[in-house]
Design an enzyme around this catalytic site. Structure first.
Site, PDB file in Angstrom:
ATOM      1  N   HIS A 127       0.954  -1.155   0.114  1.00 54.25           N
ATOM      2  CA  HIS A 127      -0.060   0.147  -0.120  1.00 54.25           C
ATOM      3  C   HIS A 127       0.989   1.132  -0.042  1.00 54.25           C
ATOM      4  CE1 HIS A 127      -2.624   2.924   1.837  1.00 54.25           C
ATOM      5  NE2 HIS A 127      -3.810   2.114   1.607  1.00 54.25           N
ATOM      6  N   ASP A 204       3.287  -4.651   7.797  1.00 51.67           N
ATOM      7  CA  ASP A 204       2.103  -3.755   7.552  1.00 51.67           C
ATOM      8  C   ASP A 204       1.017  -4.762   7.836  1.00 51.67           C
ATOM      9  OD1 ASP A 204      -0.229  -2.404   7.086  1.00 51.67           O
ATOM     10  OD2 ASP A 204       0.641  -1.691   5.089  1.00 51.67           O
ATOM     11  N   GLN A 207      -4.351  -5.037   6.840  1.00 55.28           N
ATOM     12  CA  GLN A 207      -5.457  -5.951   6.344  1.00 55.28           C
ATOM     13  C   GLN A 207      -5.511  -7.470   6.927  1.00 55.28           C
ATOM     14  OE1 GLN A 207      -7.872  -4.806   4.519  1.00 55.28           O
ATOM     15  NE2 GLN A 207      -6.961  -3.156   3.562  1.00 55.28           N
ATOM     16  N   LYS A 230      -9.889  -0.772  10.853  1.00 59.48           N
ATOM     17  CA  LYS A 230     -10.328  -1.920   9.677  1.00 59.48           C
ATOM     18  C   LYS A 230     -10.659  -3.201  10.466  1.00 59.48           C
ATOM     19  CE  LYS A 230      -7.217  -0.207   6.382  1.00 59.48           C
ATOM     20  NZ  LYS A 230      -8.013   0.525   5.229  1.00 59.48           N
ATOM     21  N   CYS A 367      -4.748   2.801  -3.518  1.00 62.38           N
ATOM     22  CA  CYS A 367      -3.277   2.936  -3.141  1.00 62.38           C
ATOM     23  C   CYS A 367      -2.231   2.017  -3.287  1.00 62.38           C
ATOM     24  CB  CYS A 367      -3.415   3.614  -1.584  1.00 62.38           C
ATOM     25  SG  CYS A 367      -4.504   4.735  -1.305  1.00 62.38           S
TER      26      CYS A 367
HETATM   27  N1  PLP Z   1      -1.718  -0.744   4.551  1.00 66.93           N
HETATM   28  C1  PLP Z   1      -2.491  -1.337   4.017  1.00 66.93           C
HETATM   29  C2  PLP Z   1      -2.502  -2.809   3.618  1.00 66.93           C
HETATM   30  C3  PLP Z   1      -4.106  -0.799   3.782  1.00 66.93           C
HETATM   31  O1  PLP Z   1      -4.844  -1.326   3.319  1.00 66.93           O
HETATM   32  C4  PLP Z   1      -4.053   0.668   4.316  1.00 66.93           C
HETATM   33  C5  PLP Z   1      -5.616   1.109   4.090  1.00 66.93           C
HETATM   34  O2  PLP Z   1      -6.229   0.783   3.257  1.00 66.93           O
HETATM   35  C6  PLP Z   1      -2.839   1.342   5.010  1.00 66.93           C
HETATM   36  C7  PLP Z   1      -1.848   0.566   5.212  1.00 66.93           C
HETATM   37  C8  PLP Z   1      -3.325   2.534   5.603  1.00 66.93           C
HETATM   38  O3  PLP Z   1      -4.051   2.473   6.676  1.00 66.93           O
HETATM   39  P1  PLP Z   1      -4.732   3.860   7.288  1.00 66.93           P
HETATM   40  O4  PLP Z   1      -5.335   4.386   6.101  1.00 66.93           O
HETATM   41  O5  PLP Z   1      -5.584   3.077   8.401  1.00 66.93           O
HETATM   42  O6  PLP Z   1      -3.498   4.610   7.766  1.00 66.93           O
END
Ligand code: PLP
Length: 411
Positions: A127, A204, A207, A230, A367
């Site tokens: 992401h 990360d 998800q 999430k 993203c």
């Molecule tokens: N990493 C992943 C894999 C994501 O799907 C997302 C958000 O969709 C993020 C990071 C960023 O999360 P946040 O918008 O809650 O900071």
């Protein structure tokens, strides 16, 4: 044949009042859970009760309300530490979300030490929140950001990873679950490989949290980051797990009140971790909400949730794979998250037409533009399930997609 969810899962829909509404006159089918999940009443109730009876600033336990707020905050940290299998409670740092947390690790832990000629490994499926911070950090100091590829099924290229790990990089950063492909990456294997070369691993988990069981001690990773919103919790709330042994190499990055022990005109001494990393007034109601979300998840059982979402995801994947003119990105997903492209149709049109039928999915690059490029597409549609989604809802979505295809195909 997909089994119907147990009575417990069917009942859990009642916990989410937002799902009872109609959109454009049709029952809402919410399948945009990778963007954010809905919140059960126990989460909103817990936050409301805290704000109405126990709210105060933490930091210091000066008076009764402050004492109560601090107790909630401390309980939240203990709950998170247990939820992710951290060895020590002080390995949990509260941040505003995964994006904040990933920047925090990049800038706060690696930033001061990274130098020209160093290498950082990122995967092509990251992401933007776990791609751009590393890319920009590398560019600033003259380090190299090396991108690890995947195959067409979305599996990480472990051969390339092994070669790159042997070239002495500083760290490997990787998603636990891809927000586009829905597969669970082999984090434990990658950590074992990386640690053989003394390479730190940042995961990360945005998800993964709330979808699959997480045990950071078993994974062996150095850092693990996720968001509350999430996983049925509040937005503006996130977590960084970092191994206790790393705190001694990390200077507080965001400086200010609540993080310091003494300050003079010339110098400062900091509190012990994790307080020294949490400067400023904290999002205590967010911690209360996250705690309630974790208790909610645990009351159902993460393995039950994971099995339910996987079954829905694989059912959707199989249906879409047989769809005329439909390209599904990646292989069979490990959870309820699938991205697809309908021939000749822009994902935004697909999303807008489904919205008219009461169905919420997402369209765009999610993203993850480097990943879109890897698959040779600009954008895709993404359907993502949560604990409250049913097989019937999925069928509504699949039938509606057929209608959309007819409408757009006829133009
Ligand atoms: N990493 C992943 C894999 C994501 O799907 C997302 C958000 O969709 C993020 C990071 C960023 O999360 P946040 O918008 O809650 O900071």
């Amino acid at each position: 044949m997909l089994k119907t969810p147990s009575g417990q899962l069917q009942r859990c829909r009642q916990d989410f009042p937002i799902l009872k509404q109609k959109i454009h006159g049709k029952p809402l089918v919410y399948l945009d859970n990778a963007a954010t999940t809905q919140r059960p009443t126990v989460v909103t109730d817990a936050m409301k009760a805290f704000v109405e009876s126990d709210y105060a600033n933490t930091h210091g336990r000066i008076h009764a309300l402050s004492e109560r707020a601090q107790t909630h905050f401390d309980e939240g940290r203990e709950t998170v530490a247990r939820f992710i299998g951290a060895e020590y409670t002080d390995e949990v740092v509260f941040v505003s979300g995964a994006t904040h947390g990933l920047n925090w690790v990049a800038q706060g832990f690696f930033g001061p030490h990274l130098k020209s000629g160093d290498r950082v490994l990122v995967t092509v499926m990251e992401h933007h929140s776990n791609f751009v911070p590393w890319q920009q950090l590398c560019q600033r100091v003259g380090a190299e950001c090396v991108v690890i590829d995947i195959d067409d099924a979305g599996q990480l290229d472990l051969e390339q990873l092994s070669v790159e790990l042997a070239r002495n990089p500083v760290c490997l950063v990787m998603a636990h679950v891809s927000n586009v492909l829905g597969q669970i990456n082999p984090v434990k294997t990658c950590v074992e490989l990386a640690h053989q070369h003394g390479v730190k691993v940042v995961v990360d988990g945005a998800q993964a949290a709330g979808r699959i069981p997480i045990n950071v001690s078993d994974l062996g990773c150095d850092f693990y980051v996720f968001s509350g919103h999430k996983m049925y919790g509040p937005s503006g709330m996130g977590v960084v797990y970092g191994r206790r042994t790393h705190w001694s190499n990390m200077q507080p990055w965001i400086l200010g009140g609540g993080a310091v022990a003494t300050v003079s005109a010339e110098q400062v001494t900091f509190l012990a971790p994790p307080a020294c990393f949490e400067a400023g007034t904290q999002h205590v109601e967010g911690v209360v909400g996250l705690t309630a979300a974790i208790r909610y998840i645990e009351s159902i059982g993460l393995s039950v949730i994971a099995a339910h979402e996987r079954a829905l995801g694989q059912y959707i994947w199989q249906a879409l794979s047989g769809y005329r003119g439909c390209r599904v990105l990646g292989g069979m997903p490990d959870c309820g998250l699938i991205s697809f492209v309908l021939e000749g149709m822009h994902p935004h049109d697909v999303v807008m037409l489904l919205d008219q039928l009461g169905i919420a999915i997402r369209g765009g690059h999610h993203c993850a533009q480097p990943l879109m490029k890897r698959f040779g597409v600009m954008a895709s549609s993404r359907v993502s399930c949560a604990v409250y989604n049913t097989r019937d809802e999925v069928d509504v979505f699949l039938n509606a997609l057929g209608q959309v295809q007819e409408v757009l195909g006829a133009q």
